[in-house]
Design an enzyme around this catalytic site. Sequence first.
Site, short mmCIF file in Angstrom:
data_model
loop_
_atom_site.label_atom_id
_atom_site.label_comp_id
_atom_site.label_asym_id
_atom_site.label_seq_id
_atom_site.Cartn_x
_atom_site.Cartn_y
_atom_site.Cartn_z
N SER A 138 -2.83 1.49 -0.89
CA SER A 138 -1.40 1.69 -2.02
C SER A 138 -2.04 1.44 -3.12
O SER A 138 -3.05 0.43 -3.36
CB SER A 138 -0.33 1.03 -1.37
N TYR A 151 3.37 -6.61 2.37
CA TYR A 151 2.71 -5.62 2.12
C TYR A 151 1.76 -5.71 1.27
O TYR A 151 0.39 -5.08 1.39
CB TYR A 151 3.86 -4.52 1.56
P1 NAD Z 1 6.38 7.11 6.71
O1 NAD Z 1 7.47 6.18 7.48
O2 NAD Z 1 6.69 8.42 6.42
O3 NAD Z 1 5.52 7.10 8.17
C1 NAD Z 1 4.78 6.26 8.76
C2 NAD Z 1 4.15 6.71 10.04
O4 NAD Z 1 3.59 5.51 10.78
C3 NAD Z 1 5.14 7.38 10.89
O5 NAD Z 1 4.36 8.27 11.53
C4 NAD Z 1 5.59 6.51 11.87
O6 NAD Z 1 5.74 6.64 12.95
C5 NAD Z 1 4.21 5.61 11.94
N1 NAD Z 1 4.35 4.13 12.46
C6 NAD Z 1 5.16 3.18 11.92
N2 NAD Z 1 5.12 2.20 12.57
C7 NAD Z 1 4.20 2.27 13.78
C8 NAD Z 1 3.69 1.73 14.69
N3 NAD Z 1 3.86 0.42 14.94
N4 NAD Z 1 2.60 2.29 15.61
C9 NAD Z 1 2.46 3.56 15.24
N5 NAD Z 1 2.75 4.16 14.41
C10 NAD Z 1 3.79 3.56 13.56
O7 NAD Z 1 5.38 6.48 5.72
P2 NAD Z 1 4.53 6.86 4.67
O8 NAD Z 1 5.39 6.65 3.32
O9 NAD Z 1 4.19 8.23 4.99
O10 NAD Z 1 3.39 5.77 4.74
C11 NAD Z 1 2.06 6.10 5.37
C12 NAD Z 1 1.32 5.17 4.70
O11 NAD Z 1 1.19 5.41 3.26
C13 NAD Z 1 1.70 3.61 4.96
O12 NAD Z 1 0.40 2.91 5.41
C14 NAD Z 1 2.25 3.23 3.57
O13 NAD Z 1 2.17 1.92 3.49
C15 NAD Z 1 1.25 3.97 2.80
N6 NAD Z 1 1.72 4.32 1.45
C16 NAD Z 1 3.07 4.88 1.31
C17 NAD Z 1 3.43 5.08 -0.13
C18 NAD Z 1 4.70 5.72 -0.32
O14 NAD Z 1 4.92 5.72 -1.60
N7 NAD Z 1 5.26 6.40 0.58
C19 NAD Z 1 2.75 4.71 -1.21
C20 NAD Z 1 1.64 3.93 -0.99
C21 NAD Z 1 1.04 4.02 0.31
#
Ligand code: NAD
Length: 254
Positions: A138, A151
Amino acid sequence: NLQGKTALVTGSTSGIGLGIALKLAEAGANLVLNGFGDVEAAVAAVTVHGGQVRHHPADMSKPVEIETLVRYAEEQFGGVDILVNNAGIQHVAPVEEFPVERWDSIIAINLSSAFHTTRLALPGMRARNWGRIINIASAHGLAASAGKSAYVAAKHGLVGLTKSVALETATTGVTCNAICPGWVLTPLVQKQIDARAVDGDVARSRHDLLAEKQPSLDFVTPEQLGALALFLCSEAAEQVRGAAWNMDGGWLAQ
Ligand code: NAD
């Protein structure tokens, strides 16, 4: 072309993980999806691209289940060639009020799970002398924000893990890199927008969230992140090793 390759993407039933899974499937890879929620819809969406698709429901906070997931991928497809460590959760609270069990689960899911999948999948990659490990960190892997101690700690840790693994695999056909997205409009971020909205003004809250950190004032998309992941899988990216590659609308340029 990823024909004949197998990709395991953790947390790929939603958001960024699903976007990356779709791009890898489009390039011909077989996919092992993981995550909760609408599993059927995710499997159906990825299957459209013609490769073989499986889903495993491992909880990424549990090392025993993570081992089952990696073994399942190996049984189904003969090995994991592309490992995308994407599963992640968020919780926002001041450090002195941070719920201890939320700290533990954020460290487990956002950081330790990548250690476990890596240690389990790497021997097979080494044996085949080809592999791609892509850690979805991130902008918070490189800079902090208030209220996100767990985080930020986990994502900085994930960038560190990325560099260590990249050094340990430097002379092999396995590369390890991190992608550092800025704001992406997924359920994880929508929750934060809703929580910040004053008088239910979600549009205003969304604008303010972007204006605070992301100079482009626009969201990064899962498709764009998928395209970057696909590049990291290509032969052209063979010497990209240990990078923490931000795609963040200018967040980290400030
Ligand atoms: P999201 O909530 O849309 O998706 C998260 C996914 O992880 C889902 O498929 C969920 O079912 C799964 N998940 C959650 N807990 C779990 C567990 N214990 N075991 C297995 N699967 C699990 O989130 P996102 O925004 O797509 O985030 C995905 C990644 O990207 C994360 O690591 C997040 O930190 C990172 N990220 C997101 C952003 C953003 O702005 N959305 C920015 C930077 C980084």
